[in-house]
Design an enzyme around this catalytic site. Structure first.
Site, short mmCIF file in Angstrom:
data_model
loop_
_atom_site.label_atom_id
_atom_site.label_comp_id
_atom_site.label_asym_id
_atom_site.label_seq_id
_atom_site.Cartn_x
_atom_site.Cartn_y
_atom_site.Cartn_z
N HIS A 1 0.76 -1.10 0.12
CA HIS A 1 -0.02 -0.04 -0.10
C HIS A 1 0.85 1.28 -0.04
O HIS A 1 0.78 2.10 -0.79
CB HIS A 1 -0.72 0.22 1.24
CG HIS A 1 -1.89 -1.01 1.34
ND1 HIS A 1 -2.10 -1.66 2.32
CD2 HIS A 1 -2.97 -1.34 0.52
CE1 HIS A 1 -3.08 -2.57 2.45
NE2 HIS A 1 -3.61 -2.40 0.83
N LYS B 1 -15.59 -7.76 5.58
CA LYS B 1 -14.11 -8.55 5.60
C LYS B 1 -13.65 -8.72 6.80
O LYS B 1 -13.09 -9.59 6.99
CB LYS B 1 -12.93 -7.56 4.97
CG LYS B 1 -13.24 -7.60 3.32
CD LYS B 1 -12.07 -6.63 2.66
CE LYS B 1 -12.04 -6.60 1.12
NZ LYS B 1 -10.76 -5.96 0.83
N ARG C 1 -1.69 -6.13 -8.52
CA ARG C 1 -0.70 -6.92 -8.05
C ARG C 1 -0.34 -8.00 -8.93
O ARG C 1 0.55 -8.48 -9.37
CB ARG C 1 -0.89 -7.53 -6.70
CG ARG C 1 -0.91 -6.55 -5.71
CD ARG C 1 -1.29 -7.33 -4.34
NE ARG C 1 -2.82 -7.85 -4.47
CZ ARG C 1 -3.44 -7.94 -3.51
NH1 ARG C 1 -3.01 -8.18 -2.39
NH2 ARG C 1 -4.75 -8.56 -3.68
N SER D 1 -3.07 -7.58 2.43
CA SER D 1 -3.48 -7.76 4.09
C SER D 1 -4.02 -9.10 4.58
O SER D 1 -3.97 -9.32 5.90
CB SER D 1 -4.59 -6.59 4.32
OG SER D 1 -3.77 -5.13 3.76
#
Length: 167
Positions: free
Chosen positions: A19, A43, A97, A135
């Site tokens: 990030h 989440k 990514r 994450s």
């Protein structure tokens, strides 16, 4: 001259070196970068919204000083394009990514463009050092007692380890 404002949204649970890489690179392209920390309770966040925003603020201070970009960290809920309008962003910055990210991001960009064609989505490829960091993986590794020090900045490391050891 119009101030170039971008919005970089995410849950940042926790904020990773990936990030920060995208934030640092985006900060070189715009005058003002709003880092939008999303609620996204679905989440199952490790950190509450305000603590995530606090960590992002702390970890981005050096980037703002180094680049001269005005970086603001703002928690938000609701539609991304509504928030982008609210903060005056002309563009939404997203990090890519891997190929697996592309399909989701492509659909999201299409929906956002339909909702507000004036806001452009811009993609920054993750650097090779960070393209595998997520994450979700960081949390899982920490919860299982693994070493996450190369994936997150120091303050986030400390808080993540403290939080996962409690659980």
């Amino acid at each position: 001259m119009v101030e170039r404002t971008a919005l970089y949204p995410g849950t940042f649970d926790p904020v990773t070196n990936g990030h920060l890489d995208v934030i640092g690179r985006a900060a070189r392209l715009v005058d003002r970068l709003v880092v939008g920390v999303a609620m996204n309770a679905g989440k199952g966040p490790l950190f509450p919204l305000e603590e995530r925003a606090e960590l992002v603020r702390a970890e981005t201070d050096a980037i703002a000083a180094r680049t001269g970009c005005n970086i603001e960290v703002v928690p938000f809920t609701g539609l991304l394009v509504h928030f982008a309008r609210e903060v005056g962003a002309q563009m939404i910055v997203r990090g890519l990514r891997a190929v697996t990210d592309f399909d989701y991001e492509f659909q999201m960009a299409g929906m956002n463009a339909r909702l507000d064609p004036e806001i452009e989505t811009v993609y920054l490829m993750a650097s090779e050092r960070n393209h595998f960091i997520s994450s979700r993986f960081v949390k899982e590794i920490a919860q299982l007692g693994g070493d996450i020090h190369s994936f997150v900045p120091p303050l986030t490391l400390e808080r993540t380890l403290a939080r996962t050891r409690k659980a």
